[in-house]
Design an enzyme around this catalytic site. Sequence first.
Site, PDB file in Angstrom:
ATOM      1  N   SER A  12     -16.803  12.741   6.628  1.00 53.42           N
ATOM      2  CA  SER A  12     -16.745  13.650   5.649  1.00 53.42           C
ATOM      3  C   SER A  12     -17.866  14.572   5.472  1.00 53.42           C
ATOM      4  O   SER A  12     -17.730  15.737   5.565  1.00 53.42           O
ATOM      5  CB  SER A  12     -16.962  12.679   4.305  1.00 53.42           C
ATOM      6  OG  SER A  12     -16.074  11.919   3.921  1.00 53.42           O
ATOM      7  N   ARG A  48       0.834  -1.354  -0.040  1.00 51.86           N
ATOM      8  CA  ARG A  48      -0.070   0.072   0.062  1.00 51.86           C
ATOM      9  C   ARG A  48       0.853   1.345   0.018  1.00 51.86           C
ATOM     10  O   ARG A  48       0.483   2.160  -0.597  1.00 51.86           O
ATOM     11  CB  ARG A  48      -0.934   0.018   1.292  1.00 51.86           C
ATOM     12  CG  ARG A  48      -2.206  -1.150   0.891  1.00 51.86           C
ATOM     13  CD  ARG A  48      -3.005  -1.168   2.312  1.00 51.86           C
ATOM     14  NE  ARG A  48      -3.756   0.404   2.329  1.00 51.86           N
ATOM     15  CZ  ARG A  48      -4.460   0.566   3.313  1.00 51.86           C
ATOM     16  NH1 ARG A  48      -4.414   0.117   4.272  1.00 51.86           N
ATOM     17  NH2 ARG A  48      -5.005   1.794   3.054  1.00 51.86           N
ATOM     18  N   TYR A  88      -8.792  14.531  -6.028  1.00 50.07           N
ATOM     19  CA  TYR A  88      -9.291  15.745  -5.500  1.00 50.07           C
ATOM     20  C   TYR A  88      -8.450  15.864  -4.296  1.00 50.07           C
ATOM     21  O   TYR A  88      -8.016  14.829  -3.380  1.00 50.07           O
ATOM     22  CB  TYR A  88     -10.661  15.798  -5.418  1.00 50.07           C
ATOM     23  CG  TYR A  88     -11.412  14.490  -4.561  1.00 50.07           C
ATOM     24  CD1 TYR A  88     -11.690  13.504  -5.019  1.00 50.07           C
ATOM     25  CD2 TYR A  88     -11.671  14.597  -3.113  1.00 50.07           C
ATOM     26  CE1 TYR A  88     -12.315  12.547  -4.504  1.00 50.07           C
ATOM     27  CE2 TYR A  88     -12.397  13.904  -2.376  1.00 50.07           C
ATOM     28  CZ  TYR A  88     -12.494  12.635  -3.097  1.00 50.07           C
ATOM     29  OH  TYR A  88     -13.176  11.444  -2.391  1.00 50.07           O
ATOM     30  N   PRO A  89      -8.038  17.097  -3.918  1.00 49.95           N
ATOM     31  CA  PRO A  89      -7.495  17.404  -2.690  1.00 49.95           C
ATOM     32  C   PRO A  89      -8.508  17.509  -1.682  1.00 49.95           C
ATOM     33  O   PRO A  89      -9.588  18.120  -1.822  1.00 49.95           O
ATOM     34  CB  PRO A  89      -6.599  18.517  -2.782  1.00 49.95           C
ATOM     35  CG  PRO A  89      -7.333  19.273  -4.045  1.00 49.95           C
ATOM     36  CD  PRO A  89      -8.105  18.427  -4.797  1.00 49.95           C
ATOM     37  N   MET A  90      -8.281  17.263  -0.046  1.00 47.69           N
ATOM     38  CA  MET A  90      -9.257  17.601   0.842  1.00 47.69           C
ATOM     39  C   MET A  90      -8.396  17.836   2.060  1.00 47.69           C
ATOM     40  O   MET A  90      -7.525  17.626   2.190  1.00 47.69           O
ATOM     41  CB  MET A  90     -10.211  16.436   1.020  1.00 47.69           C
ATOM     42  CG  MET A  90      -9.518  15.250   1.343  1.00 47.69           C
ATOM     43  SD  MET A  90     -10.769  14.063   1.710  1.00 47.69           S
ATOM     44  CE  MET A  90     -11.617  14.645   3.090  1.00 47.69           C
ATOM     45  N   ASP A  91      -9.492  18.680   2.840  1.00 44.50           N
ATOM     46  CA  ASP A  91      -9.001  18.720   4.489  1.00 44.50           C
ATOM     47  C   ASP A  91      -9.949  18.192   5.157  1.00 44.50           C
ATOM     48  O   ASP A  91     -11.052  17.947   4.947  1.00 44.50           O
ATOM     49  CB  ASP A  91      -8.927  20.460   4.304  1.00 44.50           C
ATOM     50  CG  ASP A  91      -8.060  20.982   3.355  1.00 44.50           C
ATOM     51  OD1 ASP A  91      -6.718  20.895   3.482  1.00 44.50           O
ATOM     52  OD2 ASP A  91      -8.532  21.725   2.458  1.00 44.50           O
TER      53      ASP A  91
HETATM   54  C1  VOV Z   1     -12.013   2.695  -1.853  1.00 48.19           C
HETATM   55  C2  VOV Z   1     -12.407   2.897  -0.600  1.00 48.19           C
HETATM   56  C3  VOV Z   1     -11.947   3.583   0.681  1.00 48.19           C
HETATM   57  C4  VOV Z   1     -11.144   2.527   1.718  1.00 48.19           C
HETATM   58  C5  VOV Z   1     -11.190   1.048   1.536  1.00 48.19           C
HETATM   59  C6  VOV Z   1     -10.679   3.514   2.594  1.00 48.19           C
HETATM   60  C7  VOV Z   1     -10.038   3.065   3.900  1.00 48.19           C
HETATM   61  C8  VOV Z   1      -9.706   3.921   4.762  1.00 48.19           C
HETATM   62  C9  VOV Z   1      -8.987   3.548   5.998  1.00 48.19           C
HETATM   63  C10 VOV Z   1      -9.091   2.217   6.618  1.00 48.19           C
HETATM   64  C11 VOV Z   1      -8.248   4.603   6.380  1.00 48.19           C
HETATM   65  C12 VOV Z   1      -7.586   4.973   7.930  1.00 48.19           C
HETATM   66  C13 VOV Z   1      -6.264   4.069   7.916  1.00 48.19           C
HETATM   67  C14 VOV Z   1      -5.277   4.369   6.895  1.00 48.19           C
HETATM   68  O1  VOV Z   1      -5.242   3.493   5.690  1.00 48.19           O
HETATM   69  O2  VOV Z   1      -4.984   5.408   6.662  1.00 48.19           O
HETATM   70  C15 VOV Z   1      -8.419   5.661   5.498  1.00 48.19           C
HETATM   71  C16 VOV Z   1      -8.048   6.837   5.581  1.00 48.19           C
HETATM   72  C17 VOV Z   1      -8.298   8.017   4.762  1.00 48.19           C
HETATM   73  N1  VOV Z   1      -9.149   8.139   3.840  1.00 48.19           N
HETATM   74 FE1  VOV Z   1     -10.189   6.269   2.993  1.00 48.19          FE
HETATM   75  N2  VOV Z   1     -10.996   4.882   2.142  1.00 48.19           N
HETATM   76  C18 VOV Z   1     -11.511   4.611   0.822  1.00 48.19           C
HETATM   77  C19 VOV Z   1     -11.791   5.565   0.087  1.00 48.19           C
HETATM   78  C20 VOV Z   1     -11.525   7.066   0.506  1.00 48.19           C
HETATM   79  C21 VOV Z   1     -12.404   7.979  -0.313  1.00 48.19           C
HETATM   80  C22 VOV Z   1     -13.314   8.156  -1.150  1.00 48.19           C
HETATM   81  C23 VOV Z   1     -11.757   9.323   0.583  1.00 48.19           C
HETATM   82  C24 VOV Z   1     -12.298  10.839   0.332  1.00 48.19           C
HETATM   83  C25 VOV Z   1     -13.388  11.194   1.356  1.00 48.19           C
HETATM   84  C26 VOV Z   1     -14.731  11.449   0.767  1.00 48.19           C
HETATM   85  O3  VOV Z   1     -15.606  11.893   1.453  1.00 48.19           O
HETATM   86  O4  VOV Z   1     -14.738  11.935  -0.521  1.00 48.19           O
HETATM   87  C27 VOV Z   1     -10.924   8.999   1.405  1.00 48.19           C
HETATM   88  C28 VOV Z   1     -10.279   9.851   2.617  1.00 48.19           C
HETATM   89  C29 VOV Z   1      -9.323   9.460   3.404  1.00 48.19           C
HETATM   90  C30 VOV Z   1      -8.598  10.301   4.022  1.00 48.19           C
HETATM   91  C31 VOV Z   1      -8.387  11.598   3.868  1.00 48.19           C
HETATM   92  C32 VOV Z   1      -7.906   9.385   5.033  1.00 48.19           C
HETATM   93  C33 VOV Z   1      -6.811   9.814   5.969  1.00 48.19           C
HETATM   94  C34 VOV Z   1      -7.425  10.491   7.195  1.00 48.19           C
HETATM   95  C35 VOV Z   1      -6.669  10.683   8.418  1.00 48.19           C
HETATM   96  O5  VOV Z   1      -7.122  11.492   9.217  1.00 48.19           O
HETATM   97  O6  VOV Z   1      -5.597  10.326   8.570  1.00 48.19           O
HETATM   98  N3  VOV Z   1     -10.865   7.469   1.662  1.00 48.19           N
HETATM   99  N4  VOV Z   1      -9.223   5.301   4.383  1.00 48.19           N
END
Ligand code: VOV
Length: 245
Positions: free
Chosen positions: A219, A127, A141-144
């Site tokens: 979100s 990963r 896309y970037p996000m906060d």
């Molecule tokens: C395809 C699907 C998918 C999957 C399985 C998934 C899973 C996970 C896991 C398990 C974790 C936490 C552990 C790690 O692995 O870091 C994360 C972390 C994160 N995610 Fe996620 N996310 C996905 C998809 C996914 C999307 C579509 C988005 C955009 C959100 C949206 O509203 O548009 C997103 C955002 C994030 C972010 C910004 C972080 C970091 C946050 C922080 O504060 O550190 N993410 N995400």
Amino acid sequence: MNEAAITLDGWYALHDFRSIDWASWKLVSTEEREAATKEFIAFLEDLNKDTGSNAFYSIIGQKADFMMMTLRETPEELSEIETKFAKLAIADFTIPTYSYVSIVELSNYLAGKSDEDPYQNPHVRARLYPELPKSKYVCFYPMDKKRDGNDNWYMLTMDKRRQLMHSHGLIGRSYAGKIKQIITGSVGLDDHEWGVTLFSDDMLEFKKIVYEMRFDEVSARYGEFGEFLVGNLLDNEKLEKLLAI
Ligand code: VOV
């Protein structure tokens, strides 16, 4: 002080978005255009020789015409790629429209307790140092995370953030096999806190996951979003067609 999540950091990422200056490109002779296209293709093929990964997509809409995404071990390599591109003939006919600098990131929100070095774990490595898929579509896309009055992600306890990320992960996992996500951290590196790059063979899945996640607290309450860019996979043949006049 509140506890920061511990991150694992992988390859450095550059998302480089360009538009084509069609007016001047059309004025170039067919011979020159073909030579510039050939040189561009050779450059893209060379990118695959170094350690890292690359993705190349045409972008729909007026924000850009194409995106080159590169993952590399060091920031220096990202600069080198940028400079190498700038020296190509095609570069004179492109206009930089957007770029994003970040690093592939995993957090410890959902990690179990273990004494092993995560950087040696093959699942973690896959990963942190991912091979970018050749999916038909990309969405970037970037996000906060919000820091606004009572909605301040950074003031939440570790336990609360862990609970919220668990719920986020559950939704994400329901898209397994449909979407591959690469989360890149950019706090201190670029203007937002994360870059989200999604890959899928069905563009509609981007709309579905982003919409579904909007109802999830992480979100709904804490997510703030930059511009969305979507596009179609480019290979040599499609690039030749794109650049042919
Ligand atoms: C395809 C699907 C998918 C999957 C399985 C998934 C899973 C996970 C896991 C398990 C974790 C936490 C552990 C790690 O692995 O870091 C994360 C972390 C994160 N995610 Fe996620 N996310 C996905 C998809 C996914 C999307 C579509 C988005 C955009 C959100 C949206 O509203 O548009 C997103 C955002 C994030 C972010 C910004 C972080 C970091 C946050 C922080 O504060 O550190 N993410 N995400």
